[in-house]
Design a protein around this motif. Structure first.
Motif, PDB file in Angstrom:
ATOM      1  N   THR A  19       3.794  65.779 -32.724  1.00  0.00           N
ATOM      2  CA  THR A  19       4.260  66.416 -33.953  1.00  0.00           C
ATOM      3  C   THR A  19       5.245  67.546 -33.667  1.00  0.00           C
ATOM      4  O   THR A  19       5.993  67.956 -34.557  1.00  0.00           O
ATOM      5  CB  THR A  19       3.070  66.977 -34.744  1.00  0.00           C
ATOM      6  N   ARG A  20       5.268  68.050 -32.444  1.00  0.00           N
ATOM      7  CA  ARG A  20       6.185  69.133 -32.088  1.00  0.00           C
ATOM      8  C   ARG A  20       7.491  68.613 -31.495  1.00  0.00           C
ATOM      9  O   ARG A  20       8.342  69.403 -31.072  1.00  0.00           O
ATOM     10  CB  ARG A  20       5.511  70.080 -31.096  1.00  0.00           C
ATOM     11  N   GLY A  21       7.663  67.283 -31.441  1.00  0.00           N
ATOM     12  CA  GLY A  21       8.920  66.716 -30.972  1.00  0.00           C
ATOM     13  C   GLY A  21       8.982  66.357 -29.513  1.00  0.00           C
ATOM     14  O   GLY A  21      10.032  65.930 -29.019  1.00  0.00           O
ATOM     15  N   SER A  22       7.886  66.487 -28.773  1.00  0.00           N
ATOM     16  CA  SER A  22       7.866  66.091 -27.371  1.00  0.00           C
ATOM     17  C   SER A  22       7.717  64.576 -27.249  1.00  0.00           C
ATOM     18  O   SER A  22       7.051  63.938 -28.072  1.00  0.00           O
ATOM     19  CB  SER A  22       6.717  66.785 -26.632  1.00  0.00           C
ATOM     20  N   ASP A  23       8.328  64.008 -26.211  1.00  0.00           N
ATOM     21  CA  ASP A  23       8.259  62.566 -25.965  1.00  0.00           C
ATOM     22  C   ASP A  23       7.720  62.315 -24.569  1.00  0.00           C
ATOM     23  O   ASP A  23       8.171  62.938 -23.594  1.00  0.00           O
ATOM     24  CB  ASP A  23       9.640  61.930 -26.087  1.00  0.00           C
ATOM     25  N   LEU A  24       6.788  61.373 -24.468  1.00  0.00           N
ATOM     26  CA  LEU A  24       6.269  60.909 -23.192  1.00  0.00           C
ATOM     27  C   LEU A  24       6.364  59.390 -23.194  1.00  0.00           C
ATOM     28  O   LEU A  24       5.890  58.737 -24.143  1.00  0.00           O
ATOM     29  CB  LEU A  24       4.822  61.349 -22.986  1.00  0.00           C
ATOM     30  N   GLY A  25       6.993  58.817 -22.159  1.00  0.00           N
ATOM     31  CA  GLY A  25       7.207  57.381 -22.157  1.00  0.00           C
ATOM     32  C   GLY A  25       7.042  56.762 -20.788  1.00  0.00           C
ATOM     33  O   GLY A  25       7.274  57.406 -19.751  1.00  0.00           O
ATOM     34  N   LEU A  26       6.642  55.496 -20.783  1.00  0.00           N
ATOM     35  CA  LEU A  26       6.549  54.694 -19.569  1.00  0.00           C
ATOM     36  C   LEU A  26       7.504  53.517 -19.729  1.00  0.00           C
ATOM     37  O   LEU A  26       7.412  52.763 -20.701  1.00  0.00           O
ATOM     38  CB  LEU A  26       5.121  54.188 -19.352  1.00  0.00           C
ATOM     39  N   ARG A  27       8.451  53.376 -18.798  1.00  0.00           N
ATOM     40  CA  ARG A  27       9.483  52.341 -18.902  1.00  0.00           C
ATOM     41  C   ARG A  27       9.490  51.486 -17.647  1.00  0.00           C
ATOM     42  O   ARG A  27       9.419  51.999 -16.519  1.00  0.00           O
ATOM     43  CB  ARG A  27      10.855  52.982 -19.104  1.00  0.00           C
ATOM     44  N   HIS A  28       9.586  50.162 -17.859  1.00  0.00           N
ATOM     45  CA  HIS A  28       9.735  49.228 -16.741  1.00  0.00           C
ATOM     46  C   HIS A  28      10.917  48.320 -17.035  1.00  0.00           C
ATOM     47  O   HIS A  28      11.035  47.781 -18.138  1.00  0.00           O
ATOM     48  CB  HIS A  28       8.478  48.382 -16.537  1.00  0.00           C
ATOM     49  N   GLU A  29      11.791  48.171 -16.052  1.00  0.00           N
ATOM     50  CA  GLU A  29      12.948  47.295 -16.233  1.00  0.00           C
ATOM     51  C   GLU A  29      13.158  46.415 -15.008  1.00  0.00           C
ATOM     52  O   GLU A  29      12.838  46.801 -13.878  1.00  0.00           O
ATOM     53  CB  GLU A  29      14.218  48.115 -16.520  1.00  0.00           C
ATOM     54  N   ARG A  30      13.672  45.236 -15.284  1.00  0.00           N
ATOM     55  CA  ARG A  30      14.006  44.286 -14.225  1.00  0.00           C
ATOM     56  C   ARG A  30      15.476  43.952 -14.337  1.00  0.00           C
ATOM     57  O   ARG A  30      15.948  43.528 -15.402  1.00  0.00           O
ATOM     58  CB  ARG A  30      13.162  43.014 -14.323  1.00  0.00           C
ATOM     59  N   ARG A  31      16.197  44.136 -13.259  1.00  0.00           N
ATOM     60  CA  ARG A  31      17.646  43.950 -13.241  1.00  0.00           C
ATOM     61  C   ARG A  31      18.014  42.912 -12.187  1.00  0.00           C
ATOM     62  O   ARG A  31      17.568  43.011 -11.032  1.00  0.00           O
ATOM     63  CB  ARG A  31      18.323  45.283 -12.928  1.00  0.00           C
ATOM     64  N   THR A  32      18.803  41.925 -12.580  1.00  0.00           N
ATOM     65  CA  THR A  32      19.227  40.862 -11.661  1.00  0.00           C
ATOM     66  C   THR A  32      20.725  40.980 -11.420  1.00  0.00           C
ATOM     67  O   THR A  32      21.509  40.979 -12.371  1.00  0.00           O
ATOM     68  CB  THR A  32      18.901  39.480 -12.237  1.00  0.00           C
ATOM     69  N   ILE A  33      21.114  41.068 -10.148  1.00  0.00           N
ATOM     70  CA  ILE A  33      22.510  41.184  -9.757  1.00  0.00           C
ATOM     71  C   ILE A  33      22.920  39.902  -9.049  1.00  0.00           C
ATOM     72  O   ILE A  33      22.335  39.531  -8.027  1.00  0.00           O
ATOM     73  CB  ILE A  33      22.739  42.399  -8.831  1.00  0.00           C
ATOM     74  N   ARG A  34      23.920  39.235  -9.613  1.00  0.00           N
ATOM     75  CA  ARG A  34      24.453  37.999  -9.034  1.00  0.00           C
ATOM     76  C   ARG A  34      25.938  38.186  -8.748  1.00  0.00           C
ATOM     77  O   ARG A  34      26.735  38.379  -9.662  1.00  0.00           O
ATOM     78  CB  ARG A  34      24.271  36.824  -9.996  1.00  0.00           C
ATOM     79  N   TYR A  35      26.327  38.155  -7.468  1.00  0.00           N
ATOM     80  CA  TYR A  35      27.725  38.280  -7.087  1.00  0.00           C
ATOM     81  C   TYR A  35      28.426  36.927  -7.211  1.00  0.00           C
ATOM     82  O   TYR A  35      27.841  35.879  -6.904  1.00  0.00           O
ATOM     83  CB  TYR A  35      27.852  38.791  -5.652  1.00  0.00           C
ATOM     84  N   ASP A  36      29.688  36.961  -7.663  1.00  0.00           N
ATOM     85  CA  ASP A  36      30.454  35.722  -7.768  1.00  0.00           C
ATOM     86  C   ASP A  36      30.652  35.094  -6.395  1.00  0.00           C
ATOM     87  O   ASP A  36      30.652  33.872  -6.252  1.00  0.00           O
ATOM     88  CB  ASP A  36      31.817  35.989  -8.432  1.00  0.00           C
ATOM     89  N   GLU A  37      30.860  35.941  -5.392  1.00  0.00           N
ATOM     90  CA  GLU A  37      30.894  35.479  -4.005  1.00  0.00           C
ATOM     91  C   GLU A  37      29.549  35.850  -3.385  1.00  0.00           C
ATOM     92  O   GLU A  37      29.376  36.939  -2.847  1.00  0.00           O
ATOM     93  CB  GLU A  37      32.041  36.138  -3.235  1.00  0.00           C
ATOM     94  N   GLN A  38      28.590  34.942  -3.498  1.00  0.00           N
ATOM     95  CA  GLN A  38      27.220  35.276  -3.091  1.00  0.00           C
ATOM     96  C   GLN A  38      27.125  35.594  -1.611  1.00  0.00           C
ATOM     97  O   GLN A  38      26.409  36.501  -1.210  1.00  0.00           O
ATOM     98  CB  GLN A  38      26.287  34.121  -3.444  1.00  0.00           C
ATOM     99  N   ALA A  39      27.841  34.845  -0.800  1.00  0.00           N
ATOM    100  CA  ALA A  39      27.801  35.082   0.644  1.00  0.00           C
ATOM    101  C   ALA A  39      29.078  35.797   1.060  1.00  0.00           C
ATOM    102  O   ALA A  39      30.179  35.322   0.815  1.00  0.00           O
ATOM    103  CB  ALA A  39      27.663  33.769   1.404  1.00  0.00           C
ATOM    104  N   PHE A  40      28.929  36.971   1.658  1.00  0.00           N
ATOM    105  CA  PHE A  40      30.073  37.741   2.149  1.00  0.00           C
ATOM    106  C   PHE A  40      29.703  38.281   3.521  1.00  0.00           C
ATOM    107  O   PHE A  40      28.671  38.896   3.698  1.00  0.00           O
ATOM    108  CB  PHE A  40      30.398  38.892   1.195  1.00  0.00           C
TER     109      PHE A  40
END
Length: 396
Positions: free
Chosen positions: A203-224
């Motif tokens: 009620t006083r405007g404080s925020d407490l949060g738990l966040r989980h994210e999964r990020r996938t990175i795919r290079y156009d040239e996979q093998a370098f």
């Protein structure tokens, strides 16, 4: 007259002409500008002198290029925001065309744009969508001498938040992005992110949060260089936003990162976290202090890197029309999350001083100076740099 002198006069001439033009129209325009306007248009011009444009080591020659340069950057920016019923829409776009006095082969046109929709359905459902696109020049601190590498990025995102203004909230988010390089094509990639957030607001405007994210990175040239570089990155953080008082706000987060590589390499873990403190000491003085530890964005360099960043900022308002800002930043970057990558460490310190003068709400003139120093464990990657500049912005 030398070529350098002529180019300096040309740069100064363009800037002076632009200053005069903006000043002439400033008086009638300032009467029409209102910060609360739904549509705002601004024009600015920045004149900057950089004594080490390509971030070269002291003993490294700038063969075929001018080591220092004047950079003139005109820019146009448009913003629109409005509320339709309970749906909020914001559009933001900017176009700019930097011009180099001594290295004209580096001239380019850049832009960035963003569209954001924040919706509301009933009292508890909050859908949202976002699209952004940009074209920028890669930092000379990251590319070899004389390389002009334009970076095109786009990202589309969608989110759904369930919860009221107080107590528990549950959010889901997805983002699909791409990054393309004109020159360093081996850094082109596709970026996919999914995230879930569980939060609580008091009620006083404080925020407490738990966040989980999964990020996938795919290079156009996979093998370098014989290495499969695709990977998945998982991030879990506990986040806190605490308005301690009307003048003091504290934000903090802590968690960990996990990398899972498609290559035959073991997974890696790293702790992350940060803290931001914003303190309005008086009507004239505001202080900001922050410390962050996190992974750097993929696609800027070949190696995955982690950075510790520290920042101190002091803002002083001399009057309603004159303000100054002093800041110090430090970045400690460590390359080589993968075992097969060569370890490299950089430490970059920068200090900046800026003075702003706004004779009218629609016009701001700024003068600034910045000094930067990077010390690197890699041979030839340490440098010193100073830049001085002036900016004039007119808002309509």
């Amino acid at each position: 007259m030398t070529t350098t002198s002529a180019s300096l006069q040309t740069a100064h001439g363009r800037w002076v002409s632009a200053v005069l033009a903006l000043t002439v129209v400033a008086a009638p325009v300032q009467a029409r500008f209102d910060p609360a306007d739904r549509f705002q248009l601004s024009a600015s011009i920045d004149e900057q002198y950089d004594n080490n444009l390509f971030r070269l080591a002291a003993d490294q020659p700038s063969t075929g290029f001018a080591r220092s340069d004047w950079l003139t950057t005109p820019q146009l920016q448009a913003q629109y925001q409005n509320t339709f019923s309970r749906q909020q829409l914001r559009l933001d776009a900017a176009a700019y065309a930097p011009r180099f006095a001594n290295n004209s082969q580096l001239n380019y046109q850049g832009y960035n744009g963003e569209a954001v929709w924040s919706g509301r359905v009933g009292d508890l459902w909050h859908p949202g969508a976002q699209y952004r696109r940009s074209r920028t020049l890669a930092s000379f601190a990251d590319v070899p001498l004389g390389v002009k590498d334009m970076i095109d990025e786009d990202a589309t995102g969608a989110s759904l938040l369930f919860g009221g203004e107080r107590k528990a909230r549950l959010g889901l988010e997805g983002r699909w992005g791409n990054k393309h390089h004109d020159t360093r094509r081996y850094l082109d990639l596709q970026d996919r992110l999914w995230a879930a957030t569980l939060g609580w607001r008091t009620t006083r405007g404080s925020d407490l949060g738990l966040r989980h994210e999964r990020r996938t990175i795919r290079y156009d040239e996979q093998a370098f260089l014989g290495l499969d570089r695709d990977y998945q990155q998982q991030r879990t953080t506990l986040q806190l936003n605490w308005p301690v008082s009307d003048k003091l706000v504290w934000k903090a987060h802590a968690g960990y990162l996990q990398w899972d590589f498609d290559a035959d390499a073991p997974g890696r873990y790293a702790s992350i976290g940060g803290s931001d403190l914003n303190w309005q000491l008086s009507d004239k003085l505001a202080l900001t202090a922050s410390a962050q530890r996190d992974a750097d964005e993929p696609g800027d360099n070949l190696q995955i890197s982690m950075s510790n960043r520290y920042r101190l900022v002091a803002d002083w308002a001399w009057s309603d029309k004159v303000t100054t800002e002093l800041s110090w930043q430090q970045q400690r970057k460590h390359y080589g999350v993968l075992v097969s990558q060569l370890a490299r460490k950089d430490e970059t310190d920068s200090v900046r001083a800026q003075c702003n003068w706004s004779p009218w709400s629609a016009l701001t003139a700024s003068l600034y100076w910045q000094g930067e120093r990077r010390d690197s464990s890699a041979q030839g990657e340490s440098y010193r740099d100073q830049l001085t500049g002036a900016t004039l912005e007119l808002r309509y």
